[in-house]
Design a protein around this motif. Structure first.
Motif, short mmCIF file in Angstrom:
data_model
loop_
_atom_site.label_atom_id
_atom_site.label_comp_id
_atom_site.label_asym_id
_atom_site.label_seq_id
_atom_site.Cartn_x
_atom_site.Cartn_y
_atom_site.Cartn_z
N GLU A 224 -0.69 -91.47 -25.40
CA GLU A 224 0.46 -92.25 -24.93
C GLU A 224 1.10 -91.68 -23.68
O GLU A 224 1.72 -92.40 -22.92
N LYS A 225 0.96 -90.38 -23.45
CA LYS A 225 1.57 -89.73 -22.29
C LYS A 225 0.64 -89.71 -21.09
O LYS A 225 0.97 -89.11 -20.08
N GLY A 226 -0.53 -90.32 -21.21
CA GLY A 226 -1.46 -90.38 -20.09
C GLY A 226 -2.45 -89.24 -20.01
O GLY A 226 -3.27 -89.20 -19.11
N ARG A 227 -2.39 -88.31 -20.97
CA ARG A 227 -3.34 -87.20 -20.98
C ARG A 227 -4.67 -87.69 -21.51
O ARG A 227 -4.73 -88.55 -22.38
N LYS A 228 -5.75 -87.11 -21.02
CA LYS A 228 -7.08 -87.53 -21.43
C LYS A 228 -7.68 -86.47 -22.36
O LYS A 228 -7.61 -85.28 -22.07
N VAL A 229 -8.27 -86.92 -23.47
CA VAL A 229 -8.94 -86.04 -24.41
C VAL A 229 -10.43 -86.31 -24.30
O VAL A 229 -10.87 -87.45 -24.44
N LEU A 230 -11.21 -85.25 -24.05
CA LEU A 230 -12.66 -85.37 -23.92
C LEU A 230 -13.32 -84.52 -25.00
O LEU A 230 -13.01 -83.33 -25.13
#
Length: 75
Positions: free
Chosen positions: A45-51
């Motif tokens: 939701e905060k725009g961080r990307k999880v890879l």
């Protein structure tokens, strides 16, 4: 939507809140597991990307966020 990702050989799961629909998350997981993509990539939701590397995925759980209760109530 709450997404929980289990990673092989890791004692804790990754938990994130994302704005994507269940269908979008499911298609990203399917692409990663089928070999079309080497990484599972999701944004929170905060725009961080999880890879997460596709070969390390143990499970992905999709669900609605649970409302946290604040304060005191009757026993």
């Amino acid at each position: 939507m709450e997404v929980k990702i289990g990673v092989l050989h890791t004692p804790r799961e990754i938990v994130l809140e994302c704005d994507q629909s269940a269908e979008e998350v499911e298609s990203a997981v399917s692409a990663a597991l089928s070999g079309k993509s080497q990484l599972l990539s999701l944004k929170d939701e905060k725009g961080r990307k999880v890879l997460v590397p596709a070969e390390r995925l143990a499970y992905v759980e999709l669900g609605e966020p649970s409302a946290r209760k604040v304060g005191f109530g009757p026993l």
